[in-house]
Scaffold this motif. Sequence first.
Motif, PDB file in Angstrom:
ATOM      1  N   ARG A   1      90.468  40.654  -5.335  1.00 17.71           N
ATOM      2  CA  ARG A   1      89.845  41.947  -5.042  1.00 17.71           C
ATOM      3  C   ARG A   1      89.577  42.090  -3.545  1.00 17.71           C
ATOM      4  NH1 ARG A   1      84.668  43.657  -8.479  1.00 17.71           N
ATOM      5  NH2 ARG A   1      86.274  43.549 -10.088  1.00 17.71           N
ATOM      6  N   GLU A   2      89.072  41.020  -2.947  1.00 21.08           N
ATOM      7  CA  GLU A   2      88.814  41.047  -1.514  1.00 21.08           C
ATOM      8  C   GLU A   2      90.127  41.181  -0.751  1.00 21.08           C
ATOM      9  OE1 GLU A   2      85.974  38.571   1.612  1.00 21.08           O
ATOM     10  OE2 GLU A   2      86.846  37.526  -0.105  1.00 21.08           O
ATOM     11  N   GLY A   3      91.178  40.505  -1.247  1.00 21.31           N
ATOM     12  CA  GLY A   3      92.492  40.608  -0.620  1.00 21.31           C
ATOM     13  C   GLY A   3      93.006  42.035  -0.622  1.00 21.31           C
ATOM     14  N   ASP A   4      92.790  42.743  -1.731  1.00 21.45           N
ATOM     15  CA  ASP A   4      93.213  44.149  -1.807  1.00 21.45           C
ATOM     16  C   ASP A   4      92.506  44.985  -0.739  1.00 21.45           C
ATOM     17  OD1 ASP A   4      95.042  43.861  -3.857  1.00 21.45           O
ATOM     18  OD2 ASP A   4      93.595  44.307  -5.441  1.00 21.45           O
ATOM     19  N   ALA A   5      91.196  44.728  -0.550  1.00 25.93           N
ATOM     20  CA  ALA A   5      90.443  45.476   0.464  1.00 25.93           C
ATOM     21  C   ALA A   5      90.982  45.170   1.860  1.00 25.93           C
ATOM     22  CB  ALA A   5      88.962  45.130   0.375  1.00 25.93           C
ATOM     23  N   TRP A   6      91.316  43.917   2.117  1.00 27.18           N
ATOM     24  CA  TRP A   6      91.872  43.549   3.423  1.00 27.18           C
ATOM     25  C   TRP A   6      93.219  44.224   3.659  1.00 27.18           C
ATOM     26  CZ3 TRP A   6      91.100  37.479   3.667  1.00 27.18           C
ATOM     27  CH2 TRP A   6      89.725  37.204   3.776  1.00 27.18           C
TER      28      TRP A   6
ATOM     29  N   ALA B   1      89.123  40.802  12.110  1.00 27.29           N
ATOM     30  CA  ALA B   1      88.162  41.683  11.429  1.00 27.29           C
ATOM     31  C   ALA B   1      87.853  41.167  10.029  1.00 27.29           C
ATOM     32  CB  ALA B   1      88.715  43.106  11.362  1.00 27.29           C
ATOM     33  N   ALA B   2      88.877  40.634   9.343  1.00 27.42           N
ATOM     34  CA  ALA B   2      88.667  40.079   7.999  1.00 27.42           C
ATOM     35  C   ALA B   2      87.816  38.827   8.073  1.00 27.42           C
ATOM     36  CB  ALA B   2      90.009  39.775   7.345  1.00 27.42           C
ATOM     37  N   GLN B   3      88.087  37.991   9.063  1.00 30.47           N
ATOM     38  CA  GLN B   3      87.308  36.762   9.234  1.00 30.47           C
ATOM     39  C   GLN B   3      85.845  37.072   9.537  1.00 30.47           C
ATOM     40  OE1 GLN B   3      89.686  35.095  12.393  1.00 30.47           O
ATOM     41  NE2 GLN B   3      90.886  33.829  10.989  1.00 30.47           N
ATOM     42  N   GLU B   4      85.628  38.079  10.374  1.00 30.47           N
ATOM     43  CA  GLU B   4      84.259  38.450  10.745  1.00 30.47           C
ATOM     44  C   GLU B   4      83.507  39.005   9.537  1.00 30.47           C
ATOM     45  OE1 GLU B   4      84.853  41.114  13.993  1.00 30.47           O
ATOM     46  OE2 GLU B   4      85.111  39.492  15.472  1.00 30.47           O
ATOM     47  N   GLN B   5      84.202  39.832   8.758  1.00 30.79           N
ATOM     48  CA  GLN B   5      83.562  40.391   7.562  1.00 30.79           C
ATOM     49  C   GLN B   5      83.205  39.281   6.579  1.00 30.79           C
ATOM     50  OE1 GLN B   5      85.742  42.422   4.249  1.00 30.79           O
ATOM     51  NE2 GLN B   5      84.718  44.250   5.026  1.00 30.79           N
ATOM     52  N   GLN B   6      84.107  38.331   6.418  1.00 32.43           N
ATOM     53  CA  GLN B   6      83.876  37.236   5.482  1.00 32.43           C
ATOM     54  C   GLN B   6      82.714  36.357   5.939  1.00 32.43           C
ATOM     55  OE1 GLN B   6      87.124  34.296   4.756  1.00 32.43           O
ATOM     56  NE2 GLN B   6      87.084  35.159   2.699  1.00 32.43           N
ATOM     57  N   ALA B   7      82.609  36.168   7.249  1.00 25.07           N
ATOM     58  CA  ALA B   7      81.531  35.326   7.791  1.00 25.07           C
ATOM     59  C   ALA B   7      80.153  35.920   7.534  1.00 25.07           C
ATOM     60  CB  ALA B   7      81.743  35.122   9.288  1.00 25.07           C
TER      61      ALA B   7
ATOM     62  N   GLY C   1      84.276  35.949  -2.658  1.00 25.18           N
ATOM     63  CA  GLY C   1      85.175  35.705  -3.781  1.00 25.18           C
ATOM     64  C   GLY C   1      85.656  34.272  -3.879  1.00 25.18           C
ATOM     65  N   ARG C   2      85.706  33.561  -2.752  1.00 30.57           N
ATOM     66  CA  ARG C   2      86.137  32.161  -2.769  1.00 30.57           C
ATOM     67  C   ARG C   2      85.143  31.316  -3.555  1.00 30.57           C
ATOM     68  NH1 ARG C   2      86.267  31.158   3.490  1.00 30.57           N
ATOM     69  NH2 ARG C   2      84.258  32.189   3.146  1.00 30.57           N
ATOM     70  N   ILE C   3      83.856  31.590  -3.366  1.00 22.42           N
ATOM     71  CA  ILE C   3      82.829  30.829  -4.072  1.00 22.42           C
ATOM     72  C   ILE C   3      82.840  31.175  -5.559  1.00 22.42           C
ATOM     73  CG2 ILE C   3      80.322  30.604  -4.348  1.00 22.42           C
ATOM     74  CD1 ILE C   3      80.127  30.628  -1.294  1.00 22.42           C
ATOM     75  N   ALA C   4      82.986  32.456  -5.868  1.00 24.13           N
ATOM     76  CA  ALA C   4      83.046  32.869  -7.271  1.00 24.13           C
ATOM     77  C   ALA C   4      84.206  32.188  -7.991  1.00 24.13           C
ATOM     78  CB  ALA C   4      83.174  34.389  -7.358  1.00 24.13           C
ATOM     79  N   LYS C   5      85.360  32.171  -7.342  1.00 21.47           N
ATOM     80  CA  LYS C   5      86.536  31.541  -7.950  1.00 21.47           C
ATOM     81  C   LYS C   5      86.307  30.049  -8.141  1.00 21.47           C
ATOM     82  CE  LYS C   5      91.479  30.718  -7.325  1.00 21.47           C
ATOM     83  NZ  LYS C   5      92.640  30.802  -6.409  1.00 21.47           N
ATOM     84  N   HIS C   6      85.667  29.416  -7.167  1.00 27.72           N
ATOM     85  CA  HIS C   6      85.430  27.975  -7.239  1.00 27.72           C
ATOM     86  C   HIS C   6      84.512  27.628  -8.413  1.00 27.72           C
ATOM     87  CE1 HIS C   6      85.027  23.862  -5.864  1.00 27.72           C
ATOM     88  NE2 HIS C   6      83.718  23.980  -5.807  1.00 27.72           N
ATOM     89  N   ILE C   7      83.527  28.500  -8.667  1.00 24.30           N
ATOM     90  CA  ILE C   7      82.549  28.210  -9.717  1.00 24.30           C
ATOM     91  C   ILE C   7      83.044  28.634 -11.104  1.00 24.30           C
ATOM     92  CG2 ILE C   7      80.226  28.731 -10.583  1.00 24.30           C
ATOM     93  CD1 ILE C   7      79.319  28.983  -7.695  1.00 24.30           C
ATOM     94  N   ILE C   8      83.649  29.817 -11.201  1.00 25.12           N
ATOM     95  CA  ILE C   8      83.984  30.346 -12.532  1.00 25.12           C
ATOM     96  C   ILE C   8      85.461  30.673 -12.712  1.00 25.12           C
ATOM     97  CG2 ILE C   8      81.670  31.252 -12.984  1.00 25.12           C
ATOM     98  CD1 ILE C   8      82.683  34.014 -12.157  1.00 25.12           C
ATOM     99  N   GLY C   9      86.306  30.303 -11.742  1.00 28.10           N
ATOM    100  CA  GLY C   9      87.743  30.549 -11.881  1.00 28.10           C
ATOM    101  C   GLY C   9      88.349  29.733 -13.009  1.00 28.10           C
TER     102      GLY C   9
END
Length: 266
Positions: free
Chosen positions: A34-39, A69-75, A147-155
């Motif tokens: 989902r985050e990838g789509d936004a990027w 810009a994507a890196q900054e948003q993610q940070a 989304g990386r954390i969500a995937k790591h926990i519940i992917g």
Amino acid sequence: MQTATAQAQNVQLKAEGQVRVNKRLSDLGMCSRREGDAWIENGWVLVNGVVATMGQLVNLTDKIEIQRAAQEQQAQQVTILLNKPMGYVSGQAEDGHEPAVVLINPPNHWREDRSKTRFNFSQLKGLAPCGRLDIDSIGLLVLTQDGRIAKHIIGEDSEVDKEYLVRVVYGAVEKDVERHFPQDKLALLRHGLSLDGQALLPAEVDWQNPEQLRFVLREGKKRQIRRMCEAVGLHVVGLKRIRIGKVTLGNLPVGQWRYLGANEGF
């Protein structure tokens, strides 16, 4: 809507080892789909130096890059740990009950939080729970924008375990349940039960004290622990999650929250 020809072409391309660019971003651990789509919508993803387009298929050998810009948003994304009280649902409001996210506000921020992150209401946008904790259960709930954390926990491929303390009664037995509960049924809790027609993964189940079991699970079916206990004649009267992966509930008070620290990980 894709034409039959376009669909056939996509099937052929995927058969040749190509995947959509949002999935490739996710597979690389860069973000969620989902985050990838936004990027991609924002023009922040490059494939071999060219701005990616929505739905684009890529080879595994293609060079995928994201712009600053994507890196900054993610940070700026936050992950929050909440000690959920009873009476709140984990996700969307339902049956008149409020979602746990309503507790994420300045008055409920734990005073002893060592994070340097300062609260602002933009942190509530896209903040979603990583797995559920039932309305009548309490303890550690993780909410994240990342989304990386969500995937790591519940992917699907997650190997993160979750630890629970579960107070039980056995029929009319409320005290010293451990002494009355059969060993073969304890063995079944550890391995051998099925839910919804599927065999459950092995679980760690031991007595924490004579009235309380400690569960460690590596999966999260709906109301899993309560249903496991029902299958062997136990009734759950209290359920508290105390750990997800390497992150523990610790001394976080009920109804309060803190940020996941920069040096913490699941």
